[in-house]
Design a protein around this motif. Sequence first.
Motif, PDB file in Angstrom:
ATOM      1  N   LEU A   1       0.847  -1.184  -0.084  1.00 23.56           N
ATOM      2  CA  LEU A   1       0.061   0.206  -0.079  1.00 23.56           C
ATOM      3  C   LEU A   1       0.810   1.276  -0.013  1.00 23.56           C
ATOM      4  CD1 LEU A   1      -2.595   1.622   0.220  1.00 23.56           C
ATOM      5  CD2 LEU A   1      -2.687   0.898   2.717  1.00 23.56           C
ATOM      6  N   PRO A   2       1.850   1.483   0.912  1.00 26.12           N
ATOM      7  CA  PRO A   2       2.670   2.633   0.746  1.00 26.12           C
ATOM      8  C   PRO A   2       3.409   2.885  -0.452  1.00 26.12           C
ATOM      9  CG  PRO A   2       3.618   0.990   2.587  1.00 26.12           C
ATOM     10  CD  PRO A   2       2.218   0.456   1.979  1.00 26.12           C
ATOM     11  N   GLU A   3       3.902   1.730  -0.995  1.00 21.77           N
ATOM     12  CA  GLU A   3       4.688   1.935  -2.252  1.00 21.77           C
ATOM     13  C   GLU A   3       3.767   2.371  -3.481  1.00 21.77           C
ATOM     14  OE1 GLU A   3       7.895  -1.975  -1.792  1.00 21.77           O
ATOM     15  OE2 GLU A   3       5.795  -2.093  -2.785  1.00 21.77           O
ATOM     16  N   LEU A   4       2.491   1.919  -3.379  1.00 20.46           N
ATOM     17  CA  LEU A   4       1.368   2.250  -4.434  1.00 20.46           C
ATOM     18  C   LEU A   4       1.046   3.718  -4.253  1.00 20.46           C
ATOM     19  CD1 LEU A   4      -0.645  -0.725  -4.509  1.00 20.46           C
ATOM     20  CD2 LEU A   4       0.797   0.034  -6.369  1.00 20.46           C
ATOM     21  N   LEU A   5       0.841   4.315  -3.089  1.00 23.86           N
ATOM     22  CA  LEU A   5       0.598   5.516  -2.742  1.00 23.86           C
ATOM     23  C   LEU A   5       1.549   6.567  -2.703  1.00 23.86           C
ATOM     24  CD1 LEU A   5      -1.414   4.993   0.662  1.00 23.86           C
ATOM     25  CD2 LEU A   5      -2.353   5.469  -1.383  1.00 23.86           C
ATOM     26  N   LYS A   6       2.966   5.908  -2.712  1.00 24.48           N
ATOM     27  CA  LYS A   6       3.941   7.062  -3.040  1.00 24.48           C
ATOM     28  C   LYS A   6       3.909   7.059  -4.644  1.00 24.48           C
ATOM     29  CE  LYS A   6       8.152   6.630  -1.369  1.00 24.48           C
ATOM     30  NZ  LYS A   6       9.484   6.063  -0.794  1.00 24.48           N
TER      31      LYS A   6
ATOM     32  N   GLY B   1       1.971  10.385  -5.044  1.00 20.34           N
ATOM     33  CA  GLY B   1       2.423  11.508  -4.631  1.00 20.34           C
ATOM     34  C   GLY B   1       2.302  11.433  -3.104  1.00 20.34           C
ATOM     35  N   TYR B   2       2.059  10.495  -2.282  1.00 20.61           N
ATOM     36  CA  TYR B   2       1.821  10.569  -0.935  1.00 20.61           C
ATOM     37  C   TYR B   2       3.071  10.427  -0.198  1.00 20.61           C
ATOM     38  CZ  TYR B   2      -3.296  10.140  -1.251  1.00 20.61           C
ATOM     39  OH  TYR B   2      -4.669  10.523  -1.138  1.00 20.61           O
ATOM     40  N   ARG B   3       3.571  10.810   0.767  1.00 23.25           N
ATOM     41  CA  ARG B   3       4.357  10.907   1.888  1.00 23.25           C
ATOM     42  C   ARG B   3       3.673   9.565   2.712  1.00 23.25           C
ATOM     43  NH1 ARG B   3       8.444  14.221   2.503  1.00 23.25           N
ATOM     44  NH2 ARG B   3       8.799  13.647   4.445  1.00 23.25           N
ATOM     45  N   THR B   4       4.583   8.784   3.384  1.00 30.31           N
ATOM     46  CA  THR B   4       4.190   7.578   3.915  1.00 30.31           C
ATOM     47  C   THR B   4       4.937   7.420   5.213  1.00 30.31           C
ATOM     48  OG1 THR B   4       5.805   6.293   2.703  1.00 30.31           O
ATOM     49  CG2 THR B   4       3.443   6.497   1.645  1.00 30.31           C
TER      50      THR B   4
ATOM     51  N   TRP C   1      11.232   0.701   5.901  1.00 28.37           N
ATOM     52  CA  TRP C   1      11.818   1.202   4.824  1.00 28.37           C
ATOM     53  C   TRP C   1      12.328   0.638   3.721  1.00 28.37           C
ATOM     54  CZ3 TRP C   1      13.581   0.557  10.050  1.00 28.37           C
ATOM     55  CH2 TRP C   1      14.640  -0.532  10.131  1.00 28.37           C
ATOM     56  N   ASP C   2      12.132  -0.578   3.537  1.00 31.33           N
ATOM     57  CA  ASP C   2      12.202  -1.526   2.295  1.00 31.33           C
ATOM     58  C   ASP C   2      11.212  -1.544   1.805  1.00 31.33           C
ATOM     59  OD1 ASP C   2      15.292  -1.909   2.945  1.00 31.33           O
ATOM     60  OD2 ASP C   2      14.382  -3.427   4.365  1.00 31.33           O
ATOM     61  N   ARG C   3      10.019  -1.460   2.398  1.00 29.70           N
ATOM     62  CA  ARG C   3       8.645  -1.652   1.631  1.00 29.70           C
ATOM     63  C   ARG C   3       7.618  -0.445   1.375  1.00 29.70           C
ATOM     64  NH1 ARG C   3       7.531  -6.666  -0.026  1.00 29.70           N
ATOM     65  NH2 ARG C   3       6.703  -5.301  -1.622  1.00 29.70           N
ATOM     66  N   GLY C   4       8.390   0.551   1.430  1.00 27.31           N
ATOM     67  CA  GLY C   4       7.579   1.881   0.921  1.00 27.31           C
ATOM     68  C   GLY C   4       7.243   2.860   1.892  1.00 27.31           C
ATOM     69  N   PHE C   5       7.833   2.808   3.045  1.00 27.68           N
ATOM     70  CA  PHE C   5       7.384   3.780   4.129  1.00 27.68           C
ATOM     71  C   PHE C   5       8.691   4.896   4.346  1.00 27.68           C
ATOM     72  CE2 PHE C   5       4.490   0.630   5.842  1.00 27.68           C
ATOM     73  CZ  PHE C   5       3.427   1.454   5.981  1.00 27.68           C
ATOM     74  N   ASP C   6       8.543   6.065   4.081  1.00 25.00           N
ATOM     75  CA  ASP C   6       9.381   7.218   4.105  1.00 25.00           C
ATOM     76  C   ASP C   6      10.076   7.172   5.607  1.00 25.00           C
ATOM     77  OD1 ASP C   6       8.936   8.029   1.408  1.00 25.00           O
ATOM     78  OD2 ASP C   6       7.309   9.226   1.797  1.00 25.00           O
TER      79      ASP C   6
ATOM     80  N   PRO D   1      -0.193  15.286   0.581  1.00 25.38           N
ATOM     81  CA  PRO D   1      -0.961  14.200   0.999  1.00 25.38           C
ATOM     82  C   PRO D   1      -0.212  12.935   1.646  1.00 25.38           C
ATOM     83  CG  PRO D   1      -0.790  13.952  -1.393  1.00 25.38           C
ATOM     84  CD  PRO D   1      -0.177  15.133  -1.185  1.00 25.38           C
ATOM     85  N   PHE D   2      -0.797  12.403   2.762  1.00 25.24           N
ATOM     86  CA  PHE D   2       0.268  11.535   3.334  1.00 25.24           C
ATOM     87  C   PHE D   2      -0.754  10.195   3.810  1.00 25.24           C
ATOM     88  CE2 PHE D   2      -1.682  14.335   6.740  1.00 25.24           C
ATOM     89  CZ  PHE D   2      -1.993  13.559   7.724  1.00 25.24           C
ATOM     90  N   PHE D   3      -0.080   9.065   3.900  1.00 23.00           N
ATOM     91  CA  PHE D   3      -0.571   7.880   4.640  1.00 23.00           C
ATOM     92  C   PHE D   3       0.153   7.802   5.948  1.00 23.00           C
ATOM     93  CE2 PHE D   3      -0.140   3.251   4.621  1.00 23.00           C
ATOM     94  CZ  PHE D   3      -1.252   3.053   5.457  1.00 23.00           C
ATOM     95  N   LEU D   4      -0.609   7.667   6.958  1.00 24.90           N
ATOM     96  CA  LEU D   4       0.042   7.477   8.351  1.00 24.90           C
ATOM     97  C   LEU D   4      -0.647   6.013   8.986  1.00 24.90           C
ATOM     98  CD1 LEU D   4       1.590   8.273  10.828  1.00 24.90           C
ATOM     99  CD2 LEU D   4      -0.268   9.756  11.430  1.00 24.90           C
ATOM    100  N   TYR D   5       0.237   5.240   9.043  1.00 25.26           N
ATOM    101  CA  TYR D   5      -0.417   3.845   9.746  1.00 25.26           C
ATOM    102  C   TYR D   5       0.118   3.852  11.116  1.00 25.26           C
ATOM    103  CZ  TYR D   5      -0.061  -1.361   9.851  1.00 25.26           C
ATOM    104  OH  TYR D   5      -0.259  -2.543  10.402  1.00 25.26           O
ATOM    105  N   VAL D   6      -0.713   3.917  11.868  1.00 26.66           N
ATOM    106  CA  VAL D   6      -0.433   3.792  13.441  1.00 26.66           C
ATOM    107  C   VAL D   6      -0.822   2.338  14.110  1.00 26.66           C
ATOM    108  CG1 VAL D   6      -0.686   4.961  15.722  1.00 26.66           C
ATOM    109  CG2 VAL D   6      -1.059   6.247  13.630  1.00 26.66           C
ATOM    110  N   ALA D   7       0.184   1.655  14.224  1.00 28.02           N
ATOM    111  CA  ALA D   7       0.118   0.277  14.580  1.00 28.02           C
ATOM    112  C   ALA D   7       0.488  -0.030  16.083  1.00 28.02           C
ATOM    113  CB  ALA D   7       0.815  -0.698  13.798  1.00 28.02           C
ATOM    114  N   TYR D   8      -0.477   0.171  17.126  1.00 28.79           N
ATOM    115  CA  TYR D   8      -0.341   0.169  18.380  1.00 28.79           C
ATOM    116  C   TYR D   8      -0.026  -1.405  18.652  1.00 28.79           C
ATOM    117  CZ  TYR D   8      -1.769   4.647  19.417  1.00 28.79           C
ATOM    118  OH  TYR D   8      -1.962   5.951  19.456  1.00 28.79           O
ATOM    119  N   THR D   9       0.589  -1.861  19.679  1.00 30.03           N
ATOM    120  CA  THR D   9       0.701  -3.038  20.356  1.00 30.03           C
ATOM    121  C   THR D   9      -0.213  -3.260  21.373  1.00 30.03           C
ATOM    122  OG1 THR D   9       2.476  -2.383  22.119  1.00 30.03           O
ATOM    123  CG2 THR D   9       3.191  -3.213  20.001  1.00 30.03           C
ATOM    124  N   ALA D  10      -0.752  -2.299  21.810  1.00 29.40           N
ATOM    125  CA  ALA D  10      -1.965  -2.397  22.958  1.00 29.40           C
ATOM    126  C   ALA D  10      -3.228  -2.964  22.325  1.00 29.40           C
ATOM    127  CB  ALA D  10      -2.241  -1.110  23.335  1.00 29.40           C
ATOM    128  N   PRO D  11      -4.010  -3.720  22.937  1.00 30.85           N
ATOM    129  CA  PRO D  11      -3.682  -4.253  24.237  1.00 30.85           C
ATOM    130  C   PRO D  11      -2.921  -5.865  24.286  1.00 30.85           C
ATOM    131  CG  PRO D  11      -6.023  -4.718  23.827  1.00 30.85           C
ATOM    132  CD  PRO D  11      -5.270  -4.047  22.532  1.00 30.85           C
TER     133      PRO D  11
END
Length: 343
Positions: free
Chosen positions: A120-125, A128-131, A148-153, A213-223
């Motif tokens: 998904l981040p590779e496609l969004l980049k 024109g998205y920041r990831t 960082w190898d799979r599309g995240f800035d 435009p940006f894609f922000l993935y917030v992956a909590y470990t909780a709970p």
Amino acid sequence: MISYTSLMRCSIRLISCLAIAFASLQAGHAARPNIVLILADDMGWSDLGCYGSEIPTPSIDSLARQGMQATRCYTASRCSPSRASIMTGCEPHKVDVGLLDDDSGRPGYRGRLKPDIPTLPELLKKAGYRTYLSGKWHLGKVRGTYPWDRGFDRYRGLLGGAADYYRPMPDRPFGEDGRLLKPEDLPDDFYMTEDITKTALAYIDDAARAKAPFFLYVAYTAPHTPLQAPRGEIEKMLPLYEGKSPGSIAAKRLENQKRLGIVPPSAKLGMHNKFNPAGYEKTSAERKEYIAECMATYAAQISIMDRGVGKILESLDRHHLSGNTIVMFLSDNGATAEMPQNN
């Protein structure tokens, strides 16, 4: 204008397809929507206030009120397969993550995303998205498979599965922006959930400055286990559980769900033997205290995460980004069967 949208526990393969579709529809338009995807880890579907829970989750509940609340959606049963589908839109075995991030040597179970299937981040980049990714990856723990190898800035977080909330290393790898961190790189007051929130807020600041435009993935470990939270947070939750059996709590949730229209009036409480009231009454006082402590700690972990979600929403408001940001919240799978005494 795109309002906040909450896709609670929606089909995880659909999430990435929706994100790509939203971005592609407006790829040539100045108002391409920002996308914020917030993922909880091993959280039961009824653990949120908007699904009948006693746990206070006002920030996540606000998403349900403002957007769409799912009631018949599905996810995978383990951490990594869920994340594989989110990142690729594919069935997890197709991208070699059929179980977790260990390599079994068998097709479909290599424990890392296939390099020839775009994320998904590779496609969004390309649109024109920041990831950005803050939090748990769990989709590859060898060189060439990191975020960082799979599309995240930008990335900061736990590369493997769940870990100690206060000292995740050296047992689990922790990385940031292309490098693996050492235990001494983390602050003395480190707590995983709060660090994930703090990093996400820094990424929103960065995206606002970039005016892209940006894609922000917030992956909590909780709970996810282990059950760990600051003592003060646990004590806030203890009154919800002291002297109450798990069965009575589950019955109250079901009552709330019927009132909210989430389940039909004829719905009955499952796992009857598990929630046997007579069995609880025969339990020792020490055991009852232990059960209440575990439930209060679990609730505290969710409450801290919810507070972080609130800070993320406030940051979007402060940067005047809310009107053009899609916000989705879901859990990677249901409540865990792992027992707290094993951690």
